[in-house]
Design an enzyme around this catalytic site. Structure first.
Site, PDB file in Angstrom:
ATOM      1  N   ASP A 193       1.440  -7.527  -6.119  1.00 40.87           N
ATOM      2  CA  ASP A 193       2.588  -7.083  -5.309  1.00 40.87           C
ATOM      3  C   ASP A 193       2.619  -7.797  -3.962  1.00 40.87           C
ATOM      4  O   ASP A 193       1.629  -8.429  -3.542  1.00 40.87           O
ATOM      5  CB  ASP A 193       2.473  -5.558  -5.114  1.00 40.87           C
ATOM      6  N   ASP A 241      12.686  -2.787  -8.354  1.00 39.97           N
ATOM      7  CA  ASP A 241      12.066  -1.464  -8.264  1.00 39.97           C
ATOM      8  C   ASP A 241      12.946  -0.377  -8.860  1.00 39.97           C
ATOM      9  O   ASP A 241      12.503   0.759  -9.021  1.00 39.97           O
ATOM     10  CB  ASP A 241      11.772  -1.110  -6.798  1.00 39.97           C
TER      11      ASP A 241
HETATM   12  C1  DGJ Z   1       6.322  -1.856  -4.728  1.00 41.57           C
HETATM   13  C2  DGJ Z   1       6.465  -2.142  -6.186  1.00 41.57           C
HETATM   14  O1  DGJ Z   1       7.626  -2.835  -6.436  1.00 41.57           O
HETATM   15  C3  DGJ Z   1       6.361  -0.820  -6.945  1.00 41.57           C
HETATM   16  O2  DGJ Z   1       6.591  -1.035  -8.302  1.00 41.57           O
HETATM   17  C4  DGJ Z   1       5.019  -0.237  -6.697  1.00 41.57           C
HETATM   18  O3  DGJ Z   1       4.027  -1.049  -7.249  1.00 41.57           O
HETATM   19  C5  DGJ Z   1       4.789  -0.050  -5.212  1.00 41.57           C
HETATM   20  N1  DGJ Z   1       5.044  -1.264  -4.486  1.00 41.57           N
HETATM   21  C6  DGJ Z   1       3.407   0.412  -4.928  1.00 41.57           C
HETATM   22  O4  DGJ Z   1       3.144   0.490  -3.593  1.00 41.57           O
END
Ligand code: DGJ
Length: 699
Positions: free
Chosen positions: A441, A499
Site C-alpha cells: 500500500d 477502495d
Molecule cells: C488503503 C487501502 O486502499 C485499503 O484497501 C486498506 O488496505 C487500507 N489502506 C488499510 O489501511
C-alpha cells in the site's frame, strides 16, 4: 535511410535520411509493403512548404523537437549548464542501428552543448510502440536536466481528446475535450500517479468510441511524477507527449553521467478504445509476472478493520474456505502498536498483544483450510508516532514541519540505511512466515523530497524483495487505484483498482481502468450490501456480477452473511473458477450504445470460441424499450449458443412479459456472430443497478 516498422496493423515510418534528428513521418494505420523507393517518395511528400513570416527552411516535427530546429511548441528536452546557459542542442544524427525485430536505436550528438542522446524505439509484435531516450553529459561540468520527453505526431483528424481524472474511490473518470490550439497538459506531482492520473491520453477522430474511430494513445510507464500532454501548434503539427516531471535541480548529470527516461507506451487503433486494448493487453500479457490462475481472495479490511484477534479471524477463515476462497489476506492492523490509522507504520514486527504467538496460529489455520496467506504492508510510510520515526527522524522525507497525511510521513528510501532496514524487515517477515502475497500500500502523496530518487529506490526495493522470494505475488495499492501504471505493473501481479466496493462506482472504474490494464490484474471485491465508501445499498446479484470481471475477491465479514447469501457466493466462486481462464486471457470488448444508462461489456476468447458478457443497467433507461443488446467482438461467421449465466439472485426486471427469446418455451438460442453484433437481442427490462450475464459458446 528511411525505416518502416510494421506490426499488427500499425506502421511507423522514420525518416533518418537527413543529418539532423530523424522525423516520424507516419505513425498510424499499416501502410503495407513499401519499397525503398516508396518510402523515399513518402518522406519527400511529407516535407511542407515554407510559409510567410517563418523559418527559412521547411519545418518538420522531429523525434526531439527543439527551438534550434524552429519548433516553438513544447520541446522534448530541457536543462542548462551553469556558465554556458540553456540546453537546446542542435542534434546531429550519428547512426541508426536496427536492433533485432522492429527495434531502432538512434544515436544523436551535439558537440556544442556536449550531449549525446540515444533513442530506443520499438514496435512490438502486438503493435505497441515503445520509446525512450538516454541523454549523456559528454561535456565538462554538471548538466541540470529539466526534461527528456517523448513526442509523437498525430494527424490533424485526431481532433478529440480523452483522458482521465478522479478522486479517492472514484478513479478513472473519463473527460473529453476538443484538441484546440495550445497545450493540454496533465501533470502529476503526487509522488505517485494519483487518483486523478491522466492514465491514458487518447487523441482520436471526433466521436470515437469503444468500437469506432481512429485513436492514438500514450501512457508513461512510470510511478512517480510525470507529465503527459497533447498539443496542437499554430505551426501546423499536433502531437502527444510524455515524460518524467523533474523538479528543478533534481537531476544533475556529472560529466559522463546519463539519464534514461521512462518508457512512453503508444498505441494506434482504427477500431476505437477496444482496439487499443486489443494491442495493449496481449503485449502486457507477453511480459506479465502472473503465472497462474488468479485466486479468489478474502481481504480482511472492510470485514474487521483494525480489530484483529485469532478467534474472529479464524471464523472468517472458515467461512471463506467454505465458499471456495483460495487466499486469505490479512490487511492493516497486524503490526506492533497499530490500533488505528494514526500510529505504528514503520514498526514492521507482529503485534505481540494481538498475536502473542505471532501470526503462526492464524497462518496454520489458513493453510489447514486449504488457502494460502497474504499480508498487507505499507513499506514506504512511517507514522511520527512509531518506534522507527523516534529512532531515525533523519530517515523521514521532506520537511519535519510539513503537514502529515493520514497521520503519516514518508520514509526516504533513497537513504541507504533506511532502504537496508526496510529490506531486512520485509525479508525477515517473508522468511519467518509462509507469505504467498503482499498487498503493498501507499497512502499519501509525497509532497517533498526527490520523487525521482524515491521512485527509483521503490523499484529497486520491490525488485530486491521479488528476487529474494521467488513466487511471491505483490499487489500495488495506493489508497485504492492511486498507483496503477505500466512501471509498477512490471513488478506486481495485481492492482487494487479502487477502495470502493460499491458496484455502481466499480462499473465505471473497471470499464476505464481495463482499457489499459488487462482484467486479470484488476482486484474487484464483493463488499457488504451497503458500501462502506458511499453508503449506497446494492443487490447481491449486482455486486457479484461486477466483481466477476477481474481478479475476484471478497471484502466482507462473511460471518454476517445469511445461509442463502453464502450459497450464492459459493456458486459465484464456482462460476468464476470455471470462467477465469477465459476472462483473464480473452479480448475485452464493449458495445457503443447511445444510452449511458445501459452498458454491455464482455470478454471474448482469443480464438473466438466462447465469451462472457454483461448487460448492465446503471440507471433507468432513456426509453421504455432500451436498444437491443449487441455482442461485439465475436467471429461473425460462427454460430453461438447464448445462455444466461446466473450469479446470485435472478436480476430484477420490470417486464410484464420477457422478450420472446427469454420465454420459458423459446428453446435454444443459436445465432451467428454477425447477427449478435449487428442486430442483437431485444433487451430485457432490467431495473437500475442490475446486471444480466450471458455465456456464448461457438457451436
Ligand atoms: C488503503 C487501502 O486502499 C485499503 O484497501 C486498506 O488496505 C487500507 N489502506 C488499510 O489501511
Amino acid at each position: 535511410m528511411i525505416h518502416h516498422l510494421r506490426a499488427a496493423g500499425t506502421s511507423l515510418v522514420l525518416d533518418a535520411s537527413g543529418s539532423g534528428t530523424p522525423v516520424i513521418v507516419h505513425w498510424g494505420a499499416d501502410l503495407g509493403e513499401l519499397s525503398p523507393a516508396d518510402l523515399a517518395a513518402l518522406a519527400a511528400v511529407s516535407v511542407p512548404p515554407v510559409g510567410p513570416s517563418s523559418l527559412d527552411v521547411p519545418l518538420r516535427l522531429s523525434l526531439l523537437p527543439a527551438l534550434a530546429e524552429g519548433w516553438s511548441g513544447r520541446p522534448a528536452l530541457g536543462g542548462f549548464r551553469t556558465g554556458t546557459g540553456t540546453l537546446d542542442p542542435a542534434l546531429v544524427l550519428v547512426a541508426v542501428h536496427e536492433d533485432g525485430d522492429n527495434t531502432l536505436v538512434i544515436e544523436l550528438a551535439d558537440a556544442e552543448t556536449s550531449v549525446t542522446v540515444s533513442t530506443e524505439l520499438e514496435l512490438t509484435a502486438q503493435g505497441v510502440l515503445r520509446l525512450r531516450h538516454t541523454l549523456t553529459n559528454t561535456g565538462e561540468g554538471t548538466l541540470e536536466l529539466a526534461g527528456l520527453d517523448a513526442i509523437l505526431p498525430v494527424p490533424d483528424r485526431a481532433a478529440e481528446l480523452l483522458d482521465f481524472t478522479g478522486l479517492w474511490s472514484h478513479e478513472r473518470r473519463p473527460q473529453r475535450s476538443t484538441l484546440g490550439q495550445g497545450v493540454w497538459s496533465r501533470e502529476s506531482r503526487h509522488g505517485r500517479p494519483g487518483h486523478d492520473d491522466s492514465y491514458l491520453t487518447v487523441a482520436g477522430t471526433p466521436g470515437f468510441g469503444f468500437r469506432r474511430g481512429e485513436v492514438w494513445a500514450v501512457h508513461l510507464a512510470y510511478s512517480g511524477d510525470k507529465l503527459v500532454w497533447a498539443e496542437r501548434s499554430t505551426l501546423g503539427y499536433a502531437a502527444l507527449g510524455a515524460g518524467e516531471l523533474l523538479a528543478p535541480g533534481e537531476l544533475s548529470l556529472a560529466e559522463g553521467a546519463s539519464y534514461t527516461s521512462p518508457w512512453t507506451v503508444a498505441v494506434y487503433s482504427d477500431a476505437g478504445l477496444d482496439g487499443l486494448s486489443a494491442r495493449l493487453h496481449p503485449w502486457i500479457r507477453s511480459w506479465s509476472t502472473i503465472t497462474g490462475p488468479r485466486p479468489v481472495l478474502l481481504n480482511t479490511w472492510e470485514a474487521v478493520y483494525f480489530d484483529h484477534d485469532l478467534p474472529t479471524l479464524s471464523r472468517l477463515v472458515d467461512a471463506a474456505a467454505k465458499v471456495g476462497v483460495e487466499r486469505f489476506v490479512l490487511d492493516d492492523g497486524w503490526f506492533s502498536g497499530r490500533t488505528d490509522d494514526q500510529r505504528a507504520l514503520g514498526d514492521w514486527f507482529v503485534d505481540a498483544a494481538k498475536w502473542p504467538e505471532g501470526l503462526h496460529p492464524l497462518i496454520e489455520r489458513v493453510h489447514a483450510a486449504g488457502l494460502d496467506f497474504g499480508l498487507w504492508v505499507e513499506p514506504e510510510m512511517v507514522n511520527p508516532d512509531s518506534d522507527l520515526a523516534r529512532a531515525h527522524p533523519d530517515w523521514l522525507l521532506g520537511s519535519a514541519s510539513a503537514p502529515t497525511w493520514r497521520g503519516q510521513r514518508v520514509l526516504d528510501l533513497a537513504n541507504p540505511d533506511a532502504f537496508a532496514w526496510l529490506l531486512e524487515r520485509l525479508s525477515a517477515l517473508l522468511t519467518e512466515y509462509p507469505i504467498a502475497y503482499l498487498k503493498w500500500d501507499h497512502n499519501r502523496d509525497l509532497l517533498g523530497g526527490s520523487v525521482h530518487r524515491q521512485t527509483a529506490a521503490l523499484y529497486r526495493l520491490i525488485d530486491a524483495v521479488r528476487a529474494a522470494q521467488p513466487g511471491l505475488e505483490i499487489e500495488s495499492c495506493a489508497s485504492g487505484g492511486g498507483r496503477i501504471d505500466l512501471g509498477i505493473l512490471e513488478r506486481v501481479d495485481r492492482v487494487w483498482t479502487s477502495d470502493t466496493n460499491d458496484p455502481l462506482e466499480r462499473q465505471q472504474i473497471q470499464r476505464y481502468t481495463s482499457v489499459l490494464v488487462p482484467p486479470e490484474y484488476l482486484g474487484g471485491h464483493l463488499g457488504a450490501a451497503t458500501a462502506h465508501t458511499t453508503g449506497r445499498t446494492s443487490a447481491l446479484g449486482f455486486r457479484l456480477a461486477t466483481a466477476l470481471f477481474g481478479s475476484a475477491g471478497i471484502e466482507w465479514d462473511l460471518t454476517q452473511a445469511s445461509a442463502v447469501e453464502l450459497d450464492q457466493i459459493a456458486a459465484w466462486i464456482a462460476i468464476y473458477k470455471e470462467h477465469r481462464a477465459l476472462l483473464h486471457s480473452g479480448n475485452v470488448v464493449h458495445a457503443d450504445g447511445s444510452d449511458p444508462a445501459i452498458e454491455l461489456h464482455g470478454v471474448v476468447a482469443a480464438d473466438g470460441s466462447a465469451a462472457v458478457f454483461a448487460q448492465v443497467a446503471l440507471a433507468a433507461p432513456r426509453t421504455a424499450l432500451p436498444a437491443p443488446i449487441r455482442f461485439p467482438g465475436l467471429d461473425p461467421a460462427r454460430r453461438y449458443r447464448v445462455r444466461p449465466l446466473l450469479v446470485g439472485p435472478v436480476p430484477r426486471t420490470v417486464q410484464t412479459v420477457p422478450p420472446a427469446w427469454q420465454a420459458a418455451d423459446a428453446g435454444e438460442l443459436v445465432l451467428t456472430g454477425a447477427v449478435l453484433a449487428e442486430v442483437g437481442l431485444s433487451a430485457p427490462l432490467l431495473t437500475p443497478e442490475q446486471a444480466a450475464l450471458f455465456t456464448l459458446d461457438a457451436v
